[in-house]
Design an enzyme around this catalytic site. Structure first.
Site, PDB file in Angstrom:
ATOM      1  N   CYS A  52       0.848  -1.204   0.000  1.00  0.00           N
ATOM      2  CA  CYS A  52       0.000   0.000   0.000  1.00  0.00           C
ATOM      3  C   CYS A  52       0.880   1.251   0.000  1.00  0.00           C
ATOM      4  CB  CYS A  52      -0.943   0.001   1.195  1.00  0.00           C
ATOM      5  SG  CYS A  52      -0.108   0.161   2.781  1.00  0.00           S
ATOM      6  N   CYS A  55       2.889   1.787   3.273  1.00  0.00           N
ATOM      7  CA  CYS A  55       4.039   0.879   3.396  1.00  0.00           C
ATOM      8  C   CYS A  55       5.185   1.328   2.491  1.00  0.00           C
ATOM      9  CB  CYS A  55       3.618  -0.548   3.065  1.00  0.00           C
ATOM     10  SG  CYS A  55       2.325  -1.182   4.159  1.00  0.00           S
TER      11      CYS A  55
END
Length: 121
Positions: A52, A55
């Protein structure tokens, strides 16, 4: 008790000892700043996350922190959910330094990661 010189030198000696210890502490802090990983071993850093945006941001911040500290580090991004769970992480992003989970579920800034690295190396 200044009579016959008793007590005067004791205070002076104590002050000199305090000054010496302060100078040693300052010297040790300077050494830590210049070379955090004194052992010379490679540091293992893993960023846990399924890919994502958050991250990816943490992964970029980890890379910047490693550059700032001039560390010899292997940075690995782990996106496999099963492998992430084996670290006991249920909320991503996560950061693992030398196989120790140090952050879970937070998007840390670069300076926060620098401090984590200093504490965990």
């Amino acid at each position: 008790m200044g009579l016959f010189g008793f007590g005067k030198n004791k205070k002076k000696d104590e002050i000199e000892k305090v000054d010496e210890s302060i100078n040693e502490k300052d010297l040790n802090k300077d050494l830590e700043k210049e070379n955090i990983n004194l052992s010379g071993e490679k540091v293992s850093i893993k960023v846990l996350g399924e890919g994502c945006e958050k991250c990816d941001k943490v992964n970029d911040n980890v890379k910047e922190a490693v550059e700032i500290l001039n560390l010899d580090a292997d940075i690995e991004k782990i996106e496999d959910l099963i492998e992430i769970v084996t670290y006991g992480v249920m909320s991503t992003p996560g950061i693992v330094i030398n196989e120790k989970v140090v952050s879970v579920g937070k998007v840390l800034k670069t300076d926060e990661i620098v401090e984590l690295l200093k504490k965990n190396i």
